[in-house]
Design an enzyme around this catalytic site. Structure first.
Site, PDB file in Angstrom:
ATOM      1  N   HIS A   1      -9.826  -6.420  -2.084  1.00 21.57           N
ATOM      2  CA  HIS A   1      -9.035  -5.453  -2.848  1.00 21.57           C
ATOM      3  C   HIS A   1      -8.985  -5.951  -4.284  1.00 21.57           C
ATOM      4  CE1 HIS A   1      -5.725  -2.968  -4.282  1.00 21.57           C
ATOM      5  NE2 HIS A   1      -5.270  -4.067  -4.853  1.00 21.57           N
TER       6      HIS A   1
ATOM      7  N   GLU B   1       1.199  -5.860  -8.788  1.00 20.61           N
ATOM      8  CA  GLU B   1       0.648  -6.499  -7.586  1.00 20.61           C
ATOM      9  C   GLU B   1       0.749  -8.020  -7.663  1.00 20.61           C
ATOM     10  OE1 GLU B   1      -2.416  -2.797  -6.594  1.00 20.61           O
ATOM     11  OE2 GLU B   1      -3.269  -4.748  -7.108  1.00 20.61           O
TER      12      GLU B   1
ATOM     13  N   THR C   1     -15.627   1.361  -3.166  1.00 18.94           N
ATOM     14  CA  THR C   1     -14.741   1.178  -2.004  1.00 18.94           C
ATOM     15  C   THR C   1     -15.524   1.225  -0.694  1.00 18.94           C
ATOM     16  OG1 THR C   1     -12.937   2.228  -3.215  1.00 18.94           O
ATOM     17  CG2 THR C   1     -12.695   2.099  -0.822  1.00 18.94           C
TER      18      THR C   1
ATOM     19  N   ARG D   1     -18.931  -5.989  -2.069  1.00 13.30           N
ATOM     20  CA  ARG D   1     -18.853  -5.081  -0.919  1.00 13.30           C
ATOM     21  C   ARG D   1     -20.237  -4.775  -0.346  1.00 13.30           C
ATOM     22  NH1 ARG D   1     -14.007  -1.689  -3.697  1.00 13.30           N
ATOM     23  NH2 ARG D   1     -12.235  -2.643  -2.597  1.00 13.30           N
TER      24      ARG D   1
ATOM     25  N   TYR E   1       0.814  -1.222   0.000  1.00 12.29           N
ATOM     26  CA  TYR E   1       0.000   0.000   0.000  1.00 12.29           C
ATOM     27  C   TYR E   1       0.850   1.276   0.000  1.00 12.29           C
ATOM     28  CZ  TYR E   1      -4.475  -2.418   0.670  1.00 12.29           C
ATOM     29  OH  TYR E   1      -5.613  -3.181   0.500  1.00 12.29           O
TER      30      TYR E   1
ATOM     31  N   ARG F   1     -13.577  -5.082 -10.741  1.00 21.75           N
ATOM     32  CA  ARG F   1     -14.011  -3.847 -10.069  1.00 21.75           C
ATOM     33  C   ARG F   1     -15.530  -3.718 -10.080  1.00 21.75           C
ATOM     34  NH1 ARG F   1     -10.010  -0.761  -8.425  1.00 21.75           N
ATOM     35  NH2 ARG F   1     -11.147   1.203  -8.386  1.00 21.75           N
TER      36      ARG F   1
ATOM     37  N   PHE G   1      -5.440   7.426   6.538  1.00 23.34           N
ATOM     38  CA  PHE G   1      -5.884   6.088   6.952  1.00 23.34           C
ATOM     39  C   PHE G   1      -4.795   5.027   6.828  1.00 23.34           C
ATOM     40  CE2 PHE G   1      -7.309   6.740   2.510  1.00 23.34           C
ATOM     41  CZ  PHE G   1      -6.689   5.678   1.877  1.00 23.34           C
TER      42      PHE G   1
HETATM   43  P1  CMP Z   1      -8.302  -0.983  -1.286  1.00 21.59           P
HETATM   44  O1  CMP Z   1      -8.944  -1.133  -2.619  1.00 21.59           O
HETATM   45  O2  CMP Z   1      -7.615  -2.177  -0.737  1.00 21.59           O
HETATM   46  O3  CMP Z   1      -7.245   0.233  -1.341  1.00 21.59           O
HETATM   47  C1  CMP Z   1      -6.919   1.027  -0.216  1.00 21.59           C
HETATM   48  C2  CMP Z   1      -7.749   0.681   0.989  1.00 21.59           C
HETATM   49  O4  CMP Z   1      -7.734   1.644   2.031  1.00 21.59           O
HETATM   50  C3  CMP Z   1      -9.207   0.604   0.601  1.00 21.59           C
HETATM   51  O5  CMP Z   1      -9.432  -0.529  -0.215  1.00 21.59           O
HETATM   52  C4  CMP Z   1      -9.867   0.591   1.973  1.00 21.59           C
HETATM   53  O6  CMP Z   1      -9.904  -0.687   2.548  1.00 21.59           O
HETATM   54  C5  CMP Z   1      -8.914   1.436   2.815  1.00 21.59           C
HETATM   55  N1  CMP Z   1      -9.457   2.708   3.224  1.00 21.59           N
HETATM   56  C6  CMP Z   1      -9.685   3.082   4.496  1.00 21.59           C
HETATM   57  N2  CMP Z   1     -10.170   4.309   4.555  1.00 21.59           N
HETATM   58  C7  CMP Z   1     -10.266   4.768   3.289  1.00 21.59           C
HETATM   59  C8  CMP Z   1     -10.702   5.988   2.698  1.00 21.59           C
HETATM   60  N3  CMP Z   1     -11.156   7.003   3.445  1.00 21.59           N
HETATM   61  N4  CMP Z   1     -10.657   6.090   1.350  1.00 21.59           N
HETATM   62  C9  CMP Z   1     -10.184   5.078   0.581  1.00 21.59           C
HETATM   63  N5  CMP Z   1      -9.758   3.900   1.089  1.00 21.59           N
HETATM   64  C10 CMP Z   1      -9.800   3.733   2.432  1.00 21.59           C
END
Ligand code: CMP
Length: 139
Positions: A116, A127, A92, A103, A50, A86, A58
């Site tokens: 993810h 990745e 998200t 989700r 990440y 996606r 975060f």
């Molecule tokens: P992911 O697609 O794994 O990529 C980054 C991750 O950060 C996202 O999914 C979420 O699980 C996490 N995350 C936590 N808070 C936030 C936020 N405010 N905006 C975007 N991603 C977040």
């Protein structure tokens, strides 16, 4: 074209015994699991994965969450795999995710959002290589 993407079934989902449930939704969306392993990520591994988010507020909570239990890392193959994945994952934030998405069905919060998925073909390749050797992927 048939392409590949990278997926993680996150700790909130493995904890609730949803590896099969999530994978079934991926398969029903036309994706094929061509590599899969259950791992406990290290802090260093999660921070590296990440790294693009390291300035985000975060970030440290995200890393803690991703190492809070096992994850299942997968390579998925299918027609237009990045977009297909996606679409089935949904937004998200599960509060914004459409009906029928992973989700919407399973996620607990924007952080504990069950899956993810890579956001581009370029990132998918990066990745996939982060977690799998070429010979671990069997198409
Ligand atoms: P992911 O697609 O794994 O990529 C980054 C991750 O950060 C996202 O999914 C979420 O699980 C996490 N995350 C936590 N808070 C936030 C936020 N405010 N905006 C975007 N991603 C977040």
């Amino acid at each position: 074209a048939v392409t590949r993407t990278f997926s993680i079934i996150k700790p909130d989902a493995t904890r609730r015994n949803l590896t099969g449930g999530v994978t079934k939704m991926l398969e029903e969306a036309g994706l094929r699991v061509v590599a899969s392993k259950r791992i406990q990520m290290t802090k260093e591994q999660a921070e590296g994965f990440y790294a693009v988010h390291k300035e985000r507020p975060f970030f440290s909570d995200l890393v803690s969450f991703m190492i809070s239990g096992p994850v299942v890392v997968q390579v998925l193959e299918g027609e237009d795999a990045v977009k297909r994945n996606r679409d089935v994952m949904g937004a998200t934030n599960p509060a914004d995710a459409a009906e029928g998405t992973i989700r919407k069905t399973y996620a607990e919060s924007i952080e504990a959002n069950s899956v993810h998925g890579s956001d581009s073909d370029e990132n998918a390749a990066i990745e996939i290589a982060y977690f799998f050797k070429p010979e671990e992927i069997v198409g």
